[in-house]
Enzyme design. Structure first.
Site, PDB file in Angstrom:
ATOM      1  N   GLU A   1      -6.748  -5.571   3.771  1.00 39.47           N
ATOM      2  CA  GLU A   1      -6.831  -6.656   2.787  1.00 39.47           C
ATOM      3  C   GLU A   1      -8.001  -6.455   1.822  1.00 39.47           C
ATOM      4  O   GLU A   1      -8.570  -7.405   1.293  1.00 39.47           O
ATOM      5  CB  GLU A   1      -6.953  -8.024   3.469  1.00 39.47           C
ATOM      6  CG  GLU A   1      -5.771  -8.431   4.313  1.00 39.47           C
ATOM      7  CD  GLU A   1      -4.557  -8.841   3.499  1.00 39.47           C
ATOM      8  OE1 GLU A   1      -4.670  -8.905   2.251  1.00 39.47           O
ATOM      9  OE2 GLU A   1      -3.499  -9.089   4.093  1.00 39.47           O
TER      10      GLU A   1
ATOM     11  N   SER B   1      -6.706   0.824  -2.489  1.00 38.21           N
ATOM     12  CA  SER B   1      -7.589  -0.128  -3.157  1.00 38.21           C
ATOM     13  C   SER B   1      -7.126  -0.430  -4.575  1.00 38.21           C
ATOM     14  O   SER B   1      -7.483  -1.464  -5.144  1.00 38.21           O
ATOM     15  CB  SER B   1      -9.027   0.405  -3.180  1.00 38.21           C
ATOM     16  OG  SER B   1      -9.553   0.477  -1.870  1.00 38.21           O
TER      17      SER B   1
ATOM     18  N   SER C   1     -14.693  -3.579   2.309  1.00 42.66           N
ATOM     19  CA  SER C   1     -15.940  -4.275   1.973  1.00 42.66           C
ATOM     20  C   SER C   1     -16.437  -3.874   0.588  1.00 42.66           C
ATOM     21  O   SER C   1     -16.989  -4.699  -0.153  1.00 42.66           O
ATOM     22  CB  SER C   1     -17.015  -3.964   3.016  1.00 42.66           C
ATOM     23  OG  SER C   1     -16.700  -4.549   4.264  1.00 42.66           O
ATOM     24  N   GLU C   2     -16.222  -2.622   0.239  1.00 44.13           N
ATOM     25  CA  GLU C   2     -16.658  -2.152  -1.077  1.00 44.13           C
ATOM     26  C   GLU C   2     -15.879  -2.838  -2.199  1.00 44.13           C
ATOM     27  O   GLU C   2     -16.451  -3.228  -3.235  1.00 44.13           O
ATOM     28  CB  GLU C   2     -16.501  -0.633  -1.163  1.00 44.13           C
ATOM     29  CG  GLU C   2     -17.453   0.144  -0.268  1.00 44.13           C
ATOM     30  CD  GLU C   2     -17.137   0.002   1.228  1.00 44.13           C
ATOM     31  OE1 GLU C   2     -18.075   0.025   2.038  1.00 44.13           O
ATOM     32  OE2 GLU C   2     -15.937  -0.153   1.578  1.00 44.13           O
TER      33      GLU C   2
ATOM     34  N   THR D   1       0.814  -1.217   0.000  1.00 42.35           N
ATOM     35  CA  THR D   1       0.000   0.000   0.000  1.00 42.35           C
ATOM     36  C   THR D   1       0.848   1.268   0.000  1.00 42.35           C
ATOM     37  O   THR D   1       1.879   1.341   0.671  1.00 42.35           O
ATOM     38  CB  THR D   1      -0.920   0.014   1.234  1.00 42.35           C
ATOM     39  OG1 THR D   1      -1.775  -1.127   1.179  1.00 42.35           O
ATOM     40  CG2 THR D   1      -1.758   1.269   1.292  1.00 42.35           C
TER      41      THR D   1
END
Length: 384
Positions: free
Chosen positions: A366, A134, A369-370, A128
Site C-alpha cells: 500500500e 510505486s 515508507s519512502e 501492481t
C-alpha cells in the site's frame, strides 16, 4: 475533540477481539507453516457473518455502516490474532468501498452483498505490475474495446487473496496515447472468467498464510458493463482507494505490534534473572516505555485519519502519516519484544519471530515508507 469511543465502537472492537482470540489466533501458527487453509476460509465466513467484511458498506447491500473508525479498531483487534487473516479482511473491505464509491447500481447490487455475507471469501485488487509498483501509472496491462466487450491482456503481481477472491478490481490501460496516468480504466472481473489465470504463489518472508499470487490476463473477455466509473478515469480511483487502504495497513501494523508487546510484557514479568523479574530492571522498563509511546502515537494518528475520512474531509496526508509511523513503529516494537525474550524470542516455540516477519511487509505494501514521505511532503508544501 472526543477521544472516547462510542458504544458502537466499543462493541465492534470487543467483538473483533473475541473472534481474534477464539478463532484467528489458534490458526495463526498453522497458516504460517503452510497449513490451515480450510480453517482460514471458515474464519473468513464467520467474520463476514459478524459484519466485518462490509464495515463501511450500506446496510441495503448487507454492510454494517460502521464507518472508518470502526474499521480501524476492528483491523487492529483482528491483527492481534492473525495478520494473514486480517490482511484479507482489510483488502476485502476496501474492494467493497471502491465498488460502493464508483460502481453502477447494478454492480453494487451484484457484488456488495456477496462480499458482505461471505459468499465471496475475499475481494482482490489487481494494480501492481513488474514495472509499475510505486508508480502504478506506468502499468502495461491493456483493455481493448471489442464491440460490447473489452479484452484484457497483461500480468499483475503480488495480488493478495487471489486464490480465493470472488471478484477482482482490475486496472488497465484503455487509451495508450493519453498522457501518463490519464488513459487508465477500472474493471470488475469475476474469478471464474475465462482468461483470468491465478498463477504462481509467492513464497514470502511473513504473512505466509495470506495467498499472494501473480494474476495473468490472457485474452480475458469481459462485458463493457464491467467497467467501473468513467472510461480513462481509473487512475484517480486507484489513488483515492490507496489512501483509504493505508488506514487499514496502519491498523494492521498496530495490532501486530500491540500483540508483540503484550507478549513481551507478560514474559518479563515472569522471567527472573539476578534474583528478580526482568520487569524490575530500569533498562527493560525504558525499552517498554519507548515502545508504548510509539504505539499510542500510532493509534492517535490512525484515528485522526479515520475520523477525517468519516467526516468527508481530505485525509490523504493523515493516512500516509498514520501508515508511515505505525508501520515503522511496528518494526521497532516487534524487534524490541523479540529482544526482551532473549534467545527464546528467536525460536519458534514463541510467536515473536512470526510477529517480526509479519510486521515487516507493512512498510512496503500500500505504498512504501519512502512513498509515504513523498506524499506527506507534497501535501505539506501545497499549504505553504
Amino acid at each position: 475533540m472526543d477521544f472516547f469511543p462510542s458504544e458502537e465502537h466499543q462493541l465492534i472492537q470487543a467483538t473483533a477481539r473475541k473472534l481474534s482470540k477464539d478463532l484467528l489466533e489458534p490458526n495463526a501458527e498453522a497458516l504460517d507453516h503452510g497449513e490451515g487453509r480450510d480453517t482460514l476460509l471458515a474464519n473468513l465466513k464467520t467474520l463476514a457473518e459478524n459484519g466485518f467484511m462490509g464495515l463501511n458498506l450500506a446496510a441495503r447491500y448487507g454492510g454494517t455502516e460502521a464507518g472508518t473508525v470502526s474499521f480501524a479498531l476492528a483491523i487492529e483487534a483482528l491483527a492481534r490474532g492473525c495478520a494473514s487473516t486480517t490482511v484479507t479482511v482489510s483488502v476485502t473491505n476496501m474492494v467493497g468501498e471502491v465498488i460502493q464509491a464508483v460502481g453502477s447500481d447494478e454492480q453494487k447490487a451484484a457484488y456488495l452483498p456477496k462480499l458482505s455475507d461471505g459468499t465471496y471469501p475475499a475481494g482482490a485488487f489487481c494494480l501492481t505490475e513488474a514495472g509499475a509498483g510505486s508508480d502504478p501509472s506506468a502499468m502495461k496491462t491493456r483493455a481493448v474495446k471489442d464491440g460490447n466487450h473489452y479484452v484484457l491482456n497483461g500480468t499483475k503481481l503480488y495480488i493478495s487473496s487471489a486464490e480465493y477472491a470472488g471478484v477482482f478490481v482490475v486496472w488497465a490501460v484503455t487509451d495508450p496515447d493519453a498522457p501518463k496516468g490519464k488513459g487508465i480504466s477500472c474493471f470488475l472481473v469475476e474469478a471464474d472468467t475465462p482468461g483470468l489465470i491465478i498463477s504462481k504463489a509467492e513464497k514470502k518472508m511473513g504473512q505466509t498464510g495470506s495467498a499472494t499470487n501473480e494474476v495473468v490476463f490472457e485474452d480475458c473477455r469481459i462485458p463493457a458493463t464491467a467497467m467501473m466509473g468513467a472510461e480513462n478515469d481509473g487512475f484517480r480511483v486507484a489513488v483515492g482507494e490507496l489512501a483509504g487502504g493505508r488506514i487499514g495497513v496502519a491498523s494492521l501494523a498496530l495490532g501486530i505490534a500491540n500483540q508483540a508487546m503484550e507478549t513481551a510484557k507478560q514474559y518479563v514479568k515472569e522471567r527472573e534473572q539476578f534474583g528478580r523479574p526482568l520487569a524490575d530492571m530500569q533498562g527493560i522498563q525504558w525499552m517498554i516505555a519507548d515502545r508504548e509511546t510509539d504505539l499510542e502515537a500510532a493509534r492517535l494518528l490512525i484515528l485522526q485519519a479515520a475520523t477525517l475520512k468519516d467526516a468527508g474531509q481530505p485525509f490523504s496526508k493523515a493516512a500516509s502519516m498514520a501508515k508511515l509511523f505505525a508501520s515503522e513503529a511496528a518494526q521497532r516494537a516487534t524487534y524490541t519484544a523479540l529482544q526482551l525474550h532473549g534467545g527464546a524470542g528467536y525460536i519458534r516455540d514463541y510467536p515473536l519471530e512470526r510477529y517480526a516477519r509479519d510486521a515487516r511487509i507493512t512498510t512496503i505494501y500500500e505504498g512504501t515508507s519512502e512513498i509515504q514521505r513523498l506524499i506527506i511532503a507534497r501535501e505539506t508544501m501545497k499549504a505553504v
